[in-house]
Each structure stands twice: as structure tokens, then as C-alpha cells.
Write an enzyme that holds these catalytic residues in place. Structure first.
Site, PDB file in Angstrom:
ATOM      1  N   TYR A 185      -3.518   4.217 -10.738  1.00 34.67           N
ATOM      2  CA  TYR A 185      -2.572   3.123 -10.981  1.00 34.67           C
ATOM      3  C   TYR A 185      -2.752   2.031  -9.922  1.00 34.67           C
ATOM      4  O   TYR A 185      -2.945   0.863 -10.248  1.00 34.67           O
ATOM      5  CB  TYR A 185      -1.126   3.639 -10.972  1.00 34.67           C
ATOM      6  CG  TYR A 185      -0.130   2.529 -10.735  1.00 34.67           C
ATOM      7  CD1 TYR A 185       0.455   2.352  -9.484  1.00 34.67           C
ATOM      8  CD2 TYR A 185       0.174   1.627 -11.736  1.00 34.67           C
ATOM      9  CE1 TYR A 185       1.329   1.306  -9.251  1.00 34.67           C
ATOM     10  CE2 TYR A 185       1.048   0.578 -11.511  1.00 34.67           C
ATOM     11  CZ  TYR A 185       1.627   0.423 -10.256  1.00 34.67           C
ATOM     12  OH  TYR A 185       2.484  -0.618 -10.029  1.00 34.67           O
TER      13      TYR A 185
ATOM     14  N   SER B   7       1.395  -4.685  -6.603  1.00 37.18           N
ATOM     15  CA  SER B   7       2.227  -3.636  -6.039  1.00 37.18           C
ATOM     16  C   SER B   7       1.775  -3.284  -4.633  1.00 37.18           C
ATOM     17  O   SER B   7       0.591  -3.362  -4.313  1.00 37.18           O
ATOM     18  CB  SER B   7       2.126  -2.393  -6.934  1.00 37.18           C
ATOM     19  OG  SER B   7       2.640  -1.256  -6.272  1.00 37.18           O
TER      20      SER B   7
ATOM     21  N   LYS C 202      -4.298  -2.096 -10.005  1.00 38.99           N
ATOM     22  CA  LYS C 202      -3.700  -3.296  -9.397  1.00 38.99           C
ATOM     23  C   LYS C 202      -4.717  -3.960  -8.463  1.00 38.99           C
ATOM     24  O   LYS C 202      -4.901  -5.178  -8.472  1.00 38.99           O
ATOM     25  CB  LYS C 202      -2.425  -2.932  -8.629  1.00 38.99           C
ATOM     26  CG  LYS C 202      -1.261  -2.473  -9.496  1.00 38.99           C
ATOM     27  CD  LYS C 202      -0.786  -3.571 -10.431  1.00 38.99           C
ATOM     28  CE  LYS C 202       0.471  -3.173 -11.184  1.00 38.99           C
ATOM     29  NZ  LYS C 202       0.905  -4.209 -12.149  1.00 38.99           N
TER      30      LYS C 202
HETATM   31  C1  WQD Z   1      10.445   6.682  -3.499  1.00 31.72           C
HETATM   32  C2  WQD Z   1      10.701   7.809  -2.498  1.00 31.72           C
HETATM   33  C3  WQD Z   1       9.621   9.883  -3.022  1.00 31.72           C
HETATM   34  C4  WQD Z   1      11.865  10.750  -6.653  1.00 31.72           C
HETATM   35  C5  WQD Z   1       6.205   4.000  -6.799  1.00 31.72           C
HETATM   36  C6  WQD Z   1       4.903   3.268  -7.077  1.00 31.72           C
HETATM   37  C7  WQD Z   1       5.111   1.791  -6.863  1.00 31.72           C
HETATM   38  C8  WQD Z   1       6.227   1.318  -7.736  1.00 31.72           C
HETATM   39  C9  WQD Z   1       7.500   2.059  -7.325  1.00 31.72           C
HETATM   40  C10 WQD Z   1       5.443   0.596  -9.892  1.00 31.72           C
HETATM   41  C11 WQD Z   1       9.444   8.608  -2.213  1.00 31.72           C
HETATM   42  C12 WQD Z   1      11.129  10.033  -3.077  1.00 31.72           C
HETATM   43  C13 WQD Z   1      11.401  10.123  -5.514  1.00 31.72           C
HETATM   44  C14 WQD Z   1      12.531  12.007  -6.539  1.00 31.72           C
HETATM   45  C15 WQD Z   1      12.235  11.921  -4.174  1.00 31.72           C
HETATM   46  N1  WQD Z   1       5.953   1.531  -9.099  1.00 31.72           N
HETATM   47  N2  WQD Z   1      11.593  10.710  -4.301  1.00 31.72           N
HETATM   48  N3  WQD Z   1      12.688  12.547  -5.291  1.00 31.72           N
HETATM   49  O1  WQD Z   1       6.504   6.402  -4.975  1.00 31.72           O
HETATM   50  O2  WQD Z   1       7.493   4.744  -3.288  1.00 31.72           O
HETATM   51  O3  WQD Z   1       6.513   3.895  -5.434  1.00 31.72           O
HETATM   52  O4  WQD Z   1       7.248   3.455  -7.577  1.00 31.72           O
HETATM   53  O5  WQD Z   1       5.272  -0.563  -9.645  1.00 31.72           O
HETATM   54  O6  WQD Z   1       3.932   1.097  -7.166  1.00 31.72           O
HETATM   55  O7  WQD Z   1       3.943   3.721  -6.147  1.00 31.72           O
HETATM   56  O8  WQD Z   1       8.656   5.143  -5.479  1.00 31.72           O
HETATM   57  O9  WQD Z   1      10.845   5.817  -6.354  1.00 31.72           O
HETATM   58  O10 WQD Z   1       8.827   7.274  -6.909  1.00 31.72           O
HETATM   59  O11 WQD Z   1       9.752   7.267  -4.599  1.00 31.72           O
HETATM   60  O12 WQD Z   1      12.396  12.439  -3.046  1.00 31.72           O
HETATM   61  O13 WQD Z   1      12.967  12.638  -7.548  1.00 31.72           O
HETATM   62  O14 WQD Z   1      11.647   8.728  -3.068  1.00 31.72           O
HETATM   63  O15 WQD Z   1       9.031  11.006  -2.377  1.00 31.72           O
HETATM   64  O16 WQD Z   1       9.439   8.944  -0.844  1.00 31.72           O
HETATM   65  P1  WQD Z   1       7.249   5.137  -4.715  1.00 31.72           P
HETATM   66  P2  WQD Z   1       9.542   6.397  -5.934  1.00 31.72           P
END
Ligand code: WQD
Length: 337
Positions: free
Chosen positions: A149, A125, A153
Site C-alpha cells: 500500500y 500518506s 503511494k
Molecule cells: C494506529 C495505532 C496500531 C487498531 C494506517 C495507514 C495509513 C493510514 C492510516 C490510509 C497503531 C493501533 C489500531 C487496533 C490498535 N491509512 N491499533 N488496535 O497503522 O498508524 O496508519 O492507517 O491512508 O496510511 O498506514 O493507523 O489506525 O491502523 O493504527 O492498537 O485495533 O493504533 O497498532 O499503533 P496506522 P491505525
């Protein structure tokens, strides 16, 4: 080839399984069904037509059961997806993540060694790059995971390197995903989070479906064009293709190979919301809230290595990701999943 997919009933694993079957490989899925449902197996077989996948319910922490599967099948390669993946949860119960993700991987490598399986593709990741502001992230960018997490990885990547150093004829391929979204065009498989979604796209879909009232956008004061976080969203179908290309490219090789799998385009939260609204004709109610602990402002891939070495060209657009996510959600409700 006969390929073992650990975690193969999960979101990414199920899509890679379809690609492998379509490429003529035989596939065995080993999954403990802790974050997926057995019904995926039947739907994978439906998509793949005349080929069918074998399923074995299995927890990688149970080494004896894992050995039995390696004894039953002469695997040519392993693709390793099994692992817990909720960043927030990992902060509160790190040992659960280290025991499941790291110990499970060590058990898998022990079985591979004993049964002379020489190829492994690992689902890593972009989280391993941590909080750096030096974007885009290259495969040689410094690694600095900042949550348990992401550290699992990172540790597993290092264990794989050491394993390959000690076993020179082994091929290790590490694939670092950015933000997987979307679903198979058939609408039969997709992301199926249990409970309230953590990730952005599943949450947007839940708001579109009326399961959640509104989207909280975590932070609007980042140093980005519209103040919201920027991420590299990649369609899960393109991600799956990256796996089959990597296995094909390196199947006769030994060594350790690392590739970023991202589109190389940074998309903000607001851009994602607006694209989803436009493509699906549904208003998404949202409010700006506080920043989420652990979020970085901008993350996106330098993906030229996968392009030049593997010939990997992600073709799905942001519109495809929004359209396919929504189609999958509607279908999953029709199928009462
Ligand atoms: C994306 C953006 C949030 C939810 C994580 C893991 C990564 C992979 C993918 C496993 C961010 C914003 C989100 C919400 C929001 N997982 N957001 N409101 O954190 O980039 O990555 O998930 O493999 O390893 O780190 O993904 O989809 O959680 O967030 O504003 O209700 O959307 O702040 O900027 P992230 P995400």
C-alpha cells in the site's frame, strides 16, 4: 474552478468536496463505489446548501469511461483520492493494489494530458516514510515504504514527479496525510468502514457501540511513554482545509510541491482511548495483545511547511476528533446507513 474528485464519495474525498463547494468551486465526483456509498452525494449536497456536486460512477482502470468524463467537463484541476488503502490487505494481494492504485493513476494522468488539465492534488500518506525512527518526519525525510500500500503511494508520487518533469506547465501537489480521524461537525458524513475496522478510531467507536467486545491494543512494550504506539492524529476537517488552501496557493504555479498534513503532535493509543472515554463518557474495554506486523513505534509530522507556505493551521483537538467520531457513528445508525 471545475474540480474532478476521484474517490470523492470516500472518507477524505467527501470532506474535501464539502470544502470545495463551500469555497465556490464546481465539483464532479468520479467513484466506483467499491468502498463508499452513493448516499454520501445527497448528504454532501445537504451540508453544502445551494451548491450541488455532480456524480459519475467510474473506475479509473476503465480508461475509455474516464475519457468520456474528461470530454464531458472542462476540468481546471483534479484531486486524486481513489485507491485501496488497507495496509494489511495490500500485503496479501499486492497486484490488486498496484493495478488499482498505480494503473488507475496512470490512466488519470493520460486523460489529463489529452484534455489539457494542468493541476493535480494527490492524496498521499505518511506511510511513504516507512519504519524510520528519525521523527518528526519532514517532507525531505528519506522515503522507505515497507508495504505494498505504502509503495503504491511512493510509486505514484514518483510518477507524478516524472510527469511534471515532462510537462513543465503542470502543477503537482502531493499531500502526505498522517492519521485522519473525526467527522464533519454536521454528523452527516464520516468514516464508514465496511466490515471489521482496521484503524484505531473506528474500532474504538465499535467497542463504544457494543459492536465489538473490547479493543486489542497492539503492543504495550514500545519505547514510548506508556509503551503503546504513538501517532499523529489529524481531524479530517483540518485535512480537507489543507486541500483547498493548497489548490488556492498553487493554482497559477507549475512545479511539484509536497506537504505533510499532520498536527505535529504524537498521541499514544492509550491517550486516544482515555480521551475518547472522557469526552463521550463511555468506558472502552481493552486488553494488551501482541504487536501488529509492520507497526512503527512513533510517527508524527513536522508540519511547519504547510503552516508557513499554505497558512494551514489545524485547529481541531483530540477531544474534537473523539466527539465528532462518536456523533457521526450515532447519526449514521439513526440514518440507517
Ligand atoms: C494506529 C495505532 C496500531 C487498531 C494506517 C495507514 C495509513 C493510514 C492510516 C490510509 C497503531 C493501533 C489500531 C487496533 C490498535 N491509512 N491499533 N488496535 O497503522 O498508524 O496508519 O492507517 O491512508 O496510511 O498506514 O493507523 O489506525 O491502523 O493504527 O492498537 O485495533 O493504533 O497498532 O499503533 P496506522 P491505525
Amino acid at each position: 474552478m471545475i474540480v474532478l474528485l476521484t474517490g470523492g464519495t470516500g472518507y477524505i474525498g467527501s470532506h474535501v468536496c464539502v470544502e470545495l463547494l463551500n469555497s465556490g468551486h464546481d465539483v464532479v465526483i468520479a467513484d466506483n463505489l467499491s468502498n463508499s456509498k452513493i448516499g454520501v452525494v445527497e448528504r454532501i449536497n445537504k451540508i453544502a446548501g445551494n451548491s450541488s456536486v455532480v456524480f459519475r460512477k467510474l473506475d479509473l482502470r476503465d480508461y475509455e469511461s474516464l475519457e468520456l468524463v474528461f470530454h464531458e467537463f472542462q476540468f481546471d484541476a483534479v484531486m486524486h483520492f481513489a485507491g485501496y488503502k488497507a495496509v494489511g490487505e495490500s500485503v496479501y494481494c499486492p497486484l490488486k493494489y498496484y493495478e488499482n492504485n498505480v494503473q488507475g493513476s496512470i490512466n488519470l494522468l493520460k486523460a489529463m494530458l489529452k484534455y489539457n488539465v494542468k493541476r493535480i492534488v494527490f492524496s498521499s500518506s505518511a506511510t511513504v516514510y516507512g519504519m524510520s525512527e528519525d521523527v518528526p518526519f519532514h517532507e525531505y525525510s528519506p522515503l522507505n515504504a515497507v508495504n505494498p500500500y505504502g509503495r503504491t503511494k511512493f510509486f505514484i508520487e514518483e510518477i507524478l514527479r516524472d510527469f511534471q518533469t515532462a510537462n513543465k506547465d503542470v502543477m503537482v501537489c502531493i499531500l502526505r496525510y498522517f492519521n485522519p480521524v473525526g467527522a464533519h461537525k454536521s454528523g452527516l458524513i464520516g468514516e464508514d468502514p465496511t466490515g471489521i475496522p482496521n484503524n484505531l478510531m473506528p474500532f474504538i467507536v465499535h467497542v463504544a457501540a457494543g459492536e465489538q467486545k473490547k479493543l486489542s491494543i497492539f503492543g504495550s512494550d514500545y519505547s514510548t511513554p506508556d509503551g503503546t504506539c504513538v501517532r499523529d492524529y489529524i481531524h479530517v476537517a483540518d485535512l480537507a482545509l489543507g486541500h483547498t488552501l493548497a489548490l488556492e496557493k498553487h493554482k497559477q504555479d507549475s512545479g511539484c510541491f509536497v506537504y505533510n498534513l499532520g498536527r505535529g503532535k504524537g498521541i499514544s493509543v492509550l491517550q486516544m482511548v482515555r480521551t475518547f472515554q472522557k469526552v463521550n463518557g463511555i468506558m472502552i474495554d481493552y486488553e494488551f495483545s501482541e504487536r501488529r506486523e509492520g507497526d512503527i513505534a512513533v510517527s508524527y509530522a513536522a508540519n511547519t511547511k504547510a503552516y508557513s507556505v499554505l497558512g494551514w493551521k489545524p485547529e481541531n483537538t483530540l477531544e474534537d476528533m473523539c466527539r465528532d467520531s462518536w456523533r457521526w457513528y450515532k447519526n449514521s445508525k439513526l440514518m440507517k446507513l
